[in-house]
Design an enzyme around this catalytic site. Structure first.
Site, PDB file in Angstrom:
ATOM      1  N   ASN A  15       0.927  -0.966   0.150  1.00  0.00           N
ATOM      2  CA  ASN A  15       0.331  -0.113  -0.296  1.00  0.00           C
ATOM      3  C   ASN A  15       1.401   1.373  -0.600  1.00  0.00           C
ATOM      4  O   ASN A  15       2.103   1.010   0.735  1.00  0.00           O
ATOM      5  CB  ASN A  15      -1.208  -0.683   1.143  1.00  0.00           C
ATOM      6  CG  ASN A  15      -1.718   1.313   1.589  1.00  0.00           C
ATOM      7  OD1 ASN A  15      -1.921   2.208   1.178  1.00  0.00           O
ATOM      8  ND2 ASN A  15      -2.652   0.295   1.623  1.00  0.00           N
ATOM      9  N   HIS A  18       1.141   6.059   1.854  1.00  0.00           N
ATOM     10  CA  HIS A  18       1.818   6.925   2.346  1.00  0.00           C
ATOM     11  C   HIS A  18       3.348   7.395   1.939  1.00  0.00           C
ATOM     12  O   HIS A  18       3.902   8.348   2.271  1.00  0.00           O
ATOM     13  CB  HIS A  18       2.254   6.374   3.672  1.00  0.00           C
ATOM     14  CG  HIS A  18       0.399   5.916   5.033  1.00  0.00           C
ATOM     15  ND1 HIS A  18      -0.244   7.315   5.555  1.00  0.00           N
ATOM     16  CD2 HIS A  18       0.246   5.043   5.394  1.00  0.00           C
ATOM     17  CE1 HIS A  18      -0.908   7.032   5.895  1.00  0.00           C
ATOM     18  NE2 HIS A  18      -0.687   5.126   5.520  1.00  0.00           N
ATOM     19  N   HIS A  51      -5.549   3.848  -1.403  1.00  0.00           N
ATOM     20  CA  HIS A  51      -6.822   3.530  -1.143  1.00  0.00           C
ATOM     21  C   HIS A  51      -7.617   5.371  -1.432  1.00  0.00           C
ATOM     22  O   HIS A  51      -6.418   6.640  -0.976  1.00  0.00           O
ATOM     23  CB  HIS A  51      -7.551   3.836   0.642  1.00  0.00           C
ATOM     24  CG  HIS A  51      -8.502   4.198   1.715  1.00  0.00           C
ATOM     25  ND1 HIS A  51      -8.679   4.184   2.784  1.00  0.00           N
ATOM     26  CD2 HIS A  51      -9.710   4.802   0.678  1.00  0.00           C
ATOM     27  CE1 HIS A  51      -9.381   4.287   2.913  1.00  0.00           C
ATOM     28  NE2 HIS A  51     -10.184   4.627   1.766  1.00  0.00           N
ATOM     29  N   ARG A  53      -9.314   8.020  -0.611  1.00  0.00           N
ATOM     30  CA  ARG A  53      -9.904   8.578   0.265  1.00  0.00           C
ATOM     31  C   ARG A  53     -11.230   9.501  -0.278  1.00  0.00           C
ATOM     32  O   ARG A  53     -10.499  10.568  -1.059  1.00  0.00           O
ATOM     33  CB  ARG A  53      -9.941   8.934   1.486  1.00  0.00           C
ATOM     34  CG  ARG A  53      -8.857   7.875   2.571  1.00  0.00           C
ATOM     35  CD  ARG A  53      -8.456   8.041   3.919  1.00  0.00           C
ATOM     36  NE  ARG A  53      -9.593   7.913   4.596  1.00  0.00           N
ATOM     37  CZ  ARG A  53      -9.501   7.564   5.374  1.00  0.00           C
ATOM     38  NH1 ARG A  53      -9.352   6.355   5.443  1.00  0.00           N
ATOM     39  NH2 ARG A  53     -10.872   7.646   6.314  1.00  0.00           N
ATOM     40  N   ARG A  57      -6.685  12.363   1.662  1.00  0.00           N
ATOM     41  CA  ARG A  57      -6.098  13.180   2.174  1.00  0.00           C
ATOM     42  C   ARG A  57      -4.360  12.997   1.556  1.00  0.00           C
ATOM     43  O   ARG A  57      -3.343  12.948   1.749  1.00  0.00           O
ATOM     44  CB  ARG A  57      -6.316  12.716   3.430  1.00  0.00           C
ATOM     45  CG  ARG A  57      -6.297  11.548   3.577  1.00  0.00           C
ATOM     46  CD  ARG A  57      -6.300  10.505   5.219  1.00  0.00           C
ATOM     47  NE  ARG A  57      -7.447  11.132   5.882  1.00  0.00           N
ATOM     48  CZ  ARG A  57      -8.078  10.875   6.875  1.00  0.00           C
ATOM     49  NH1 ARG A  57      -6.977  10.002   8.051  1.00  0.00           N
ATOM     50  NH2 ARG A  57      -9.774  10.309   7.370  1.00  0.00           N
ATOM     51  N   GLU A  78      -8.548   0.212  -2.795  1.00  0.00           N
ATOM     52  CA  GLU A  78      -9.646   0.480  -1.777  1.00  0.00           C
ATOM     53  C   GLU A  78     -10.127   1.937  -2.028  1.00  0.00           C
ATOM     54  O   GLU A  78     -10.054   2.670  -2.155  1.00  0.00           O
ATOM     55  CB  GLU A  78      -8.697   0.565  -0.802  1.00  0.00           C
ATOM     56  CG  GLU A  78      -7.954  -0.727  -0.266  1.00  0.00           C
ATOM     57  CD  GLU A  78      -6.896  -0.308   0.946  1.00  0.00           C
ATOM     58  OE1 GLU A  78      -7.188   1.039   2.199  1.00  0.00           O
ATOM     59  OE2 GLU A  78      -6.666  -1.445   1.351  1.00  0.00           O
ATOM     60  N   THR A 109      -8.724   2.974   8.474  1.00  0.00           N
ATOM     61  CA  THR A 109      -9.772   2.575   8.426  1.00  0.00           C
ATOM     62  C   THR A 109      -9.675   1.535   9.521  1.00  0.00           C
ATOM     63  O   THR A 109      -8.972   0.832   9.869  1.00  0.00           O
ATOM     64  CB  THR A 109      -9.718   1.687   7.094  1.00  0.00           C
ATOM     65  OG1 THR A 109      -9.000   2.396   6.120  1.00  0.00           O
ATOM     66  CG2 THR A 109     -10.841   0.832   7.273  1.00  0.00           C
ATOM     67  N   GLU A 159     -10.767  -9.347   3.069  1.00  0.00           N
ATOM     68  CA  GLU A 159      -9.810  -9.629   3.444  1.00  0.00           C
ATOM     69  C   GLU A 159     -10.094  -8.583   4.345  1.00  0.00           C
ATOM     70  O   GLU A 159     -11.229  -8.113   5.112  1.00  0.00           O
ATOM     71  CB  GLU A 159      -9.169  -7.431   3.600  1.00  0.00           C
ATOM     72  CG  GLU A 159      -7.624  -7.284   3.444  1.00  0.00           C
ATOM     73  CD  GLU A 159      -7.147  -6.056   3.173  1.00  0.00           C
ATOM     74  OE1 GLU A 159      -7.275  -5.302   1.954  1.00  0.00           O
ATOM     75  OE2 GLU A 159      -6.532  -5.462   3.836  1.00  0.00           O
ATOM     76  N   HIS A 199      -3.731  -5.223   8.298  1.00  0.00           N
ATOM     77  CA  HIS A 199      -4.026  -3.559   8.222  1.00  0.00           C
ATOM     78  C   HIS A 199      -2.638  -3.359   9.454  1.00  0.00           C
ATOM     79  O   HIS A 199      -2.777  -4.716  10.178  1.00  0.00           O
ATOM     80  CB  HIS A 199      -5.070  -3.089   9.036  1.00  0.00           C
ATOM     81  CG  HIS A 199      -5.313  -1.536   9.358  1.00  0.00           C
ATOM     82  ND1 HIS A 199      -4.701  -1.210  10.694  1.00  0.00           N
ATOM     83  CD2 HIS A 199      -5.661  -0.581   8.949  1.00  0.00           C
ATOM     84  CE1 HIS A 199      -5.612   0.100  10.650  1.00  0.00           C
ATOM     85  NE2 HIS A 199      -5.764   0.787   9.017  1.00  0.00           N
TER      86      HIS A 199
HETATM   87  N1  PXP Z   1      -6.116  -3.462   4.039  1.00  0.00           N
HETATM   88  C1  PXP Z   1      -6.885  -2.303   4.481  1.00  0.00           C
HETATM   89  C2  PXP Z   1      -8.040  -2.681   3.704  1.00  0.00           C
HETATM   90  C3  PXP Z   1      -6.651  -1.056   4.777  1.00  0.00           C
HETATM   91  O1  PXP Z   1      -7.519   0.517   4.730  1.00  0.00           O
HETATM   92  C4  PXP Z   1      -5.019  -0.642   4.707  1.00  0.00           C
HETATM   93  C5  PXP Z   1      -4.816   0.790   5.666  1.00  0.00           C
HETATM   94  O2  PXP Z   1      -5.133   1.433   3.887  1.00  0.00           O
HETATM   95  C6  PXP Z   1      -3.914  -1.893   4.706  1.00  0.00           C
HETATM   96  C7  PXP Z   1      -4.653  -2.995   4.724  1.00  0.00           C
HETATM   97  C8  PXP Z   1      -2.758  -1.176   5.488  1.00  0.00           C
HETATM   98  O3  PXP Z   1      -2.917  -1.280   6.727  1.00  0.00           O
HETATM   99  P1  PXP Z   1      -0.968  -0.335   6.907  1.00  0.00           P
HETATM  100  O4  PXP Z   1      -1.196   0.409   6.499  1.00  0.00           O
HETATM  101  O5  PXP Z   1      -1.452  -0.343   8.510  1.00  0.00           O
HETATM  102  O6  PXP Z   1      -0.611  -1.237   6.948  1.00  0.00           O
END
Ligand code: PXP
Length: 252
Positions: A15, A18, A51, A53, A57, A78, A109, A159, A199
């Protein structure tokens, strides 16, 4: 010794939200999300998750456009369960999409989607995405009621939210949460659902989750990008892959 053939290999979805967070903090054009996605794949990621959003952001519409324009890149979008997001998915055609709950005031999330409580709307959204050839999934808490609802809604895969595991206050709580995820994963797989999880996973806590046989993919972002500050993104992805593979090997 377990039958190695029966255990699916585990995939890593990186992901890159960030990377965009850092860019948006200054309104610059760097760091480049597409370059990050390419580096992550070169270092061993199987797919890239973003994601988009509703408040934009971090990831912007242009990021989704740029990533989905790269033919060979597997993109997992996402998104909240809104008409706006479904229209964007339909027009950009990521290979995968995952419906997640979204609250503007949350930092991330915080829980899974309440599929059982909005079965009709979720089913309709999945049908629209599937009709466009997108593998549509649901991000849910590791609870039988939500898994059963996801199967009824026709999800391609689910997931499982690993946040409670990642946030566990001590070893006993962590083991309770791991066992909860393991039994949820088995319950889902028994219904023919492909199981992903994510997550709050880090290089230190990912092993026991990677060792759950029914889980075939992990989506990891925040900790990977944090590690990248010190070792670079490629090395952070390689280290996460190694930690996942070590956890999986514990099944041998
Ligand atoms: N899976 C989903 C559905 C999420 O919303 C997120 C966070 O955006 C993640 C995985 C990844 O989580 P993390 O950034 O804490 O690794």
């Amino acid at each position: 010794m377990a039958e190695h053939n029966s255990i699916a290999p585990i995939r890593l979805g990186v992901n890159v939200d960030h990377v965009a967070t850092l860019r948006q903090a200054r309104g610059t054009t760097y760091p480049d999300v597409v370059a990050a996605a390419r580096a992550a794949v070169a270092a061993g990621a199987d797919s890239i998750t973003v994601h988009l959003r509703e408040d934009r952001r971090h990831i912007q519409d242009a990021d989704v456009e740029a990533l989905t324009a790269i033919g060979e890149l597997v993109v997992n979008l996402e998104m909240a369960l809104t008409d706006e997001m479904i229209e964007i998915a339909l027009s950009r055609q990521p290979r995968d999409a995952c419906l997640v709950p979204e609250r503007r005031e949350e930092l991330t999330t915080e829980g899974g989607l309440d599929v059982a409580g909005q079965l009709e709307a979720v089913t309709a959204a999945l049908q629209r995405l599937h009709a466009a050839g997108i593998n549509a999934a649901l991000f849910i808490d590791p609870e039988a009621e939500q898994i059963d609802a996801a199967a009824r809604a026709g999800a391609h895969h689910i997931e499982l939210h690993t946040g409670a595991y990642a946030d566990a206050s001590d070893d006993a709580d962590r083991e309770t949460q791991r066992a909860r995820i393991a039994s949820a994963a088995e319950h889902a797989a028994a219904q023919g659902l492909e199981v992903h999880a994510g997550h709050g996973l880090t290089v230190d806590n990912v092993g026991p989750i990677a060792a759950i046989p029914a889980i075939v993919e992990l989506n990891i972002g925040h900790a990977l990008i944090a590690d990248a500050v010190f070792v670079g993104l490629s090395e952070a992805v390689r280290a996460m892959r190694a930690a996942m593979d070590a956890g999986r090997r514990a099944l041998d």
